[in-house]
Design a protein around this motif. Structure first.
Motif, PDB file in Angstrom:
ATOM      1  N   PHE A  70       0.830  -1.196   0.000  1.00 53.61           N
ATOM      2  CA  PHE A  70       0.000   0.000   0.000  1.00 53.61           C
ATOM      3  C   PHE A  70       0.870   1.254   0.000  1.00 53.61           C
ATOM      4  CE2 PHE A  70      -2.311   3.369   2.262  1.00 53.61           C
ATOM      5  CZ  PHE A  70      -3.442   3.467   1.475  1.00 53.61           C
ATOM      6  N   TYR A  71       1.956   1.220   0.775  1.00 51.59           N
ATOM      7  CA  TYR A  71       2.875   2.364   0.814  1.00 51.59           C
ATOM      8  C   TYR A  71       3.514   2.598  -0.553  1.00 51.59           C
ATOM      9  CZ  TYR A  71       7.327   4.751   1.538  1.00 51.59           C
ATOM     10  OH  TYR A  71       8.401   5.585   1.421  1.00 51.59           O
ATOM     11  N   LEU A  72       3.972   1.540  -1.204  1.00 49.40           N
ATOM     12  CA  LEU A  72       4.600   1.688  -2.519  1.00 49.40           C
ATOM     13  C   LEU A  72       3.601   2.202  -3.554  1.00 49.40           C
ATOM     14  CD1 LEU A  72       6.807  -1.545  -2.692  1.00 49.40           C
ATOM     15  CD2 LEU A  72       7.541   0.788  -2.199  1.00 49.40           C
ATOM     16  N   THR A  73       2.346   1.779  -3.433  1.00 56.59           N
ATOM     17  CA  THR A  73       1.318   2.261  -4.361  1.00 56.59           C
ATOM     18  C   THR A  73       1.081   3.749  -4.179  1.00 56.59           C
ATOM     19  OG1 THR A  73       0.248   0.085  -4.338  1.00 56.59           O
ATOM     20  CG2 THR A  73      -1.067   1.942  -5.109  1.00 56.59           C
ATOM     21  N   GLN A  74       1.056   4.203  -2.930  1.00 51.53           N
ATOM     22  CA  GLN A  74       0.873   5.633  -2.673  1.00 51.53           C
ATOM     23  C   GLN A  74       2.086   6.438  -3.142  1.00 51.53           C
ATOM     24  OE1 GLN A  74      -1.958   7.117  -1.546  1.00 51.53           O
ATOM     25  NE2 GLN A  74      -2.815   5.063  -1.759  1.00 51.53           N
ATOM     26  N   LYS A  75       3.270   5.882  -2.985  1.00 48.18           N
ATOM     27  CA  LYS A  75       4.477   6.562  -3.448  1.00 48.18           C
ATOM     28  C   LYS A  75       4.504   6.640  -4.973  1.00 48.18           C
ATOM     29  CE  LYS A  75       9.422   6.780  -2.454  1.00 48.18           C
ATOM     30  NZ  LYS A  75      10.568   6.103  -1.775  1.00 48.18           N
ATOM     31  N   ALA A  76       4.028   5.586  -5.631  1.00 48.76           N
ATOM     32  CA  ALA A  76       3.988   5.579  -7.098  1.00 48.76           C
ATOM     33  C   ALA A  76       2.994   6.587  -7.639  1.00 48.76           C
ATOM     34  CB  ALA A  76       3.625   4.176  -7.600  1.00 48.76           C
ATOM     35  N   ILE A 104      -2.648   3.642 -20.331  1.00 48.11           N
ATOM     36  CA  ILE A 104      -3.212   4.288 -19.144  1.00 48.11           C
ATOM     37  C   ILE A 104      -2.244   5.307 -18.559  1.00 48.11           C
ATOM     38  CG2 ILE A 104      -4.654   2.286 -18.647  1.00 48.11           C
ATOM     39  CD1 ILE A 104      -2.756   1.512 -16.426  1.00 48.11           C
ATOM     40  N   ILE A 105      -0.937   5.106 -18.746  1.00 47.35           N
ATOM     41  CA  ILE A 105       0.037   6.104 -18.289  1.00 47.35           C
ATOM     42  C   ILE A 105      -0.066   7.357 -19.144  1.00 47.35           C
ATOM     43  CG2 ILE A 105       2.500   6.605 -18.086  1.00 47.35           C
ATOM     44  CD1 ILE A 105       2.937   3.686 -17.329  1.00 47.35           C
ATOM     45  N   ALA A 106      -0.190   7.168 -20.455  1.00 47.22           N
ATOM     46  CA  ALA A 106      -0.338   8.316 -21.354  1.00 47.22           C
ATOM     47  C   ALA A 106      -1.656   9.050 -21.091  1.00 47.22           C
ATOM     48  CB  ALA A 106      -0.259   7.867 -22.806  1.00 47.22           C
ATOM     49  N   ASP A 107      -2.722   8.306 -20.803  1.00 46.93           N
ATOM     50  CA  ASP A 107      -4.016   8.928 -20.512  1.00 46.93           C
ATOM     51  C   ASP A 107      -3.957   9.764 -19.244  1.00 46.93           C
ATOM     52  OD1 ASP A 107      -5.062   7.770 -22.753  1.00 46.93           O
ATOM     53  OD2 ASP A 107      -6.062   6.122 -21.695  1.00 46.93           O
ATOM     54  N   ASP A 132      10.884   7.534 -12.060  1.00 46.15           N
ATOM     55  CA  ASP A 132      10.384   7.728 -10.695  1.00 46.15           C
ATOM     56  C   ASP A 132       9.794   6.455 -10.105  1.00 46.15           C
ATOM     57  OD1 ASP A 132      10.995  10.487 -10.829  1.00 46.15           O
ATOM     58  OD2 ASP A 132       9.090  10.884 -11.842  1.00 46.15           O
ATOM     59  N   CYS A 133       9.345   5.555 -10.967  1.00 41.32           N
ATOM     60  CA  CYS A 133       8.708   4.326 -10.493  1.00 41.32           C
ATOM     61  C   CYS A 133       8.762   3.292 -11.612  1.00 41.32           C
ATOM     62  CB  CYS A 133       7.256   4.602 -10.077  1.00 41.32           C
ATOM     63  SG  CYS A 133       6.319   3.128  -9.626  1.00 41.32           S
ATOM     64  N   LEU A 159      -1.536  -3.969 -11.494  1.00 37.66           N
ATOM     65  CA  LEU A 159      -2.747  -3.610 -10.765  1.00 37.66           C
ATOM     66  C   LEU A 159      -2.472  -2.465  -9.784  1.00 37.66           C
ATOM     67  CD1 LEU A 159      -5.701  -4.174 -10.181  1.00 37.66           C
ATOM     68  CD2 LEU A 159      -4.994  -5.876  -8.497  1.00 37.66           C
ATOM     69  N   GLU A 160      -1.312  -2.468  -9.156  1.00 30.70           N
ATOM     70  CA  GLU A 160      -0.958  -1.373  -8.250  1.00 30.70           C
ATOM     71  C   GLU A 160      -0.820  -0.061  -9.014  1.00 30.70           C
ATOM     72  OE1 GLU A 160       1.489  -3.971  -4.880  1.00 30.70           O
ATOM     73  OE2 GLU A 160       2.555  -3.017  -6.524  1.00 30.70           O
ATOM     74  N   LEU A 161      -0.321  -0.118 -10.246  1.00 29.67           N
ATOM     75  CA  LEU A 161      -0.244   1.097 -11.063  1.00 29.67           C
ATOM     76  C   LEU A 161      -1.644   1.621 -11.355  1.00 29.67           C
ATOM     77  CD1 LEU A 161       1.323   3.129 -12.843  1.00 29.67           C
ATOM     78  CD2 LEU A 161       1.004   1.531 -14.729  1.00 29.67           C
ATOM     79  N   ASP A 162      -2.574   0.735 -11.657  1.00 30.80           N
ATOM     80  CA  ASP A 162      -3.945   1.156 -11.938  1.00 30.80           C
ATOM     81  C   ASP A 162      -4.543   1.872 -10.724  1.00 30.80           C
ATOM     82  OD1 ASP A 162      -5.764   1.204 -14.067  1.00 30.80           O
ATOM     83  OD2 ASP A 162      -6.968  -0.399 -13.192  1.00 30.80           O
ATOM     84  N   ILE A 163      -4.207   1.392  -9.534  1.00 28.10           N
ATOM     85  CA  ILE A 163      -4.674   2.044  -8.307  1.00 28.10           C
ATOM     86  C   ILE A 163      -3.969   3.382  -8.114  1.00 28.10           C
ATOM     87  CG2 ILE A 163      -4.792   1.837  -5.794  1.00 28.10           C
ATOM     88  CD1 ILE A 163      -4.924  -1.203  -6.165  1.00 28.10           C
ATOM     89  N   ALA A 164      -2.660   3.424  -8.378  1.00 25.56           N
ATOM     90  CA  ALA A 164      -1.896   4.656  -8.208  1.00 25.56           C
ATOM     91  C   ALA A 164      -2.372   5.754  -9.148  1.00 25.56           C
ATOM     92  CB  ALA A 164      -0.405   4.377  -8.439  1.00 25.56           C
TER      93      ALA A 164
END
Length: 273
Positions: A70-76, A104-107, A132-133, A159-164
Motif C-alpha cells: 500500500f505504501y509503494l502504491t501511494q508513493k507511485a 493508461i500512463i499516457a491517458d 520515478d517508479c 494492478l498497483e499502477l492502476d490504483i496509483a
C-alpha cells in the motif's frame, strides 16, 4: 482465481493447504488477495500436509507485506515518469499488458519507457535516474521482489499502477496480471469523466495536495501556429539537467595528440605490480 465482485466472504473461513512461510510465493499471493478485500473471510486457516498441523492465525509478516504494498502504491502515485520492466517474454498476453500500461500512463498525462530486463537488481535500475517508479510485468510468483527495499524507487505491479493512477480503488489485490487485463476489459468507455481525472488528490507521502490536471498546450500561440511538431522527452530533460552527462567528444575543439604508452597494472595500483 476469479470471484464475483459482489461476493461476501465475511461468513467464510479460508483454508490454505500448504506451507505458511514467506518463501511460499503461492501462499503469499493467495493471502494478500483475500486480506485486501473489504468483505474478506473472517478466519484464515493453514493446513500443512507435511507436518499435519492446522494453524488458525495469520503470520505477522503478511500484514506487514500488505502495508508495504500500500505504501509503494501511494508513493507511485506521485511519480511522473514510469519505467515498464518486461520480466517475461514467454507468458501469454504480456504484450497486451505492456500496451495497456503504456495507454493508461499516457491517458494520465505522464511518460513511460519500456525495458526488457533479466534479473532485477539495484545497480541495474539505478542507471535510469529519470525513472520515478518501475512497473514489473512478470508472472505472479515473481512480481514481488525479495530485495525491493534495496531499490531506490518503487517497483510495483500492473494492478498497483492502476490504483496509483486513480483508475481503481484499494480493496482488490492480485499479483496476476491476467486479473489486471480482465478488469480493464470490463471497464466501460467514459467511466471516468475528465473532471474526475483532473481532480487534485492528497499525497500520503508528501502530505500535500497534488494538482493532477493535465497541462494543455495552445498550439496557436506557438511560432508557426503549431505547424512544426515538437517532441517532449522526460529522459532528455533529465539528462540536460544533470551535472555530469558522460564523456563528450568535443570534435574540432580539443587538440589531437600522438598516442603514448600508458600506465600498466590494475586500476587500484598502477605501476606497482
Amino acid at each position: 482465481l476469479e470471484l464475483p465482485s459482489d461476493v461476501d466472504l465475511s461468513t467464510f473461513a479460508l483454508v490454505f493447504i500448504g506451507d505458511d512461510n514467506s518463501s511460499s510465493r503461492q501462499y503469499v499471493n493467495v493471502m494478500l488477495r483475500f486480506m485486501s478485500m473489504h468483505n474478506g473471510p473472517s478466519h484464515y486457516w493453514t493446513y500443512s500436509p507435511m507436518t499435519g498441523e492446522l494453524t488458525t492465525t495469520l503470520p505477522p509478516f503478511l500484514q506487514r507485506r500488505l502495508n508495504r504494498r500500500f505504501y509503494l502504491t501511494q508513493k507511485a502515485r506521485d511519480a511522473q515518469v514510469y519505467g515498464i520492466l518486461v520480466g517475461t517474454l514467454s507468458q501469454q498476453h504480456f504484450t497486451s499488458v505492456v500496451s495497456t500500461l503504456q495507454r493508461i500512463i499516457a491517458d494520465a498525462g505522464k511518460s513511460s519507457y519500456t525495458f526488457a530486463v533479466g534479473k532485477i537488481n539495484g545497480a541495474k535500475l539505478a542507471n535510469f535516474g529519470e525513472i520515478d517508479c518501475f512497473v514489473l510485468v512478470a508472472c505472479g510468483e515473481h512480481s514481488l521482489l525479495d530485495n525491493e527495499r534495496d531499490l531506490h524507487v518503487p517497483v510495483i505491479t500492473p494492478l498497483e499502477l492502476d490504483i496509483a493512477l486513480g483508475n481503481a480503488e484499494w480493496g482488490f489485490y492480485s499479483l496476476n496480471y491476467s486479473e489486471f487485463l480482465r478488469r480493464k476489459e470490463r471497464e466501460t468507455a467514459g467511466a471516468v469523466t475528465e473532471e474526475d481525472a483532473d481532480a487534485p488528490y492528497y499525497s500520503l507521502i508528501s502530505g500535500k495536495l497534488i494538482d493532477s490536471k493535465k497541462e494543455e498546450l495552445d498550439l496557436s500561440a506557438l511560432p508557426g501556429k503549431g505547424q512544426i511538431a515538437g517532441y517532449k522527452s522526460e529522459a532528455s530533460n533529465h539528462l540536460r539537467n544533470r551535472e555530469y552527462r558522460g564523456l563528450e567528444a568535443n570534435i574540432g575543439k580539443d587538440e589531437a595528440h600522438e598516442a603514448v604508452p600508458g600506465q600498466t597494472g590494475i586500476a587500484s595500483d598502477y605501476g606497482n605490480r
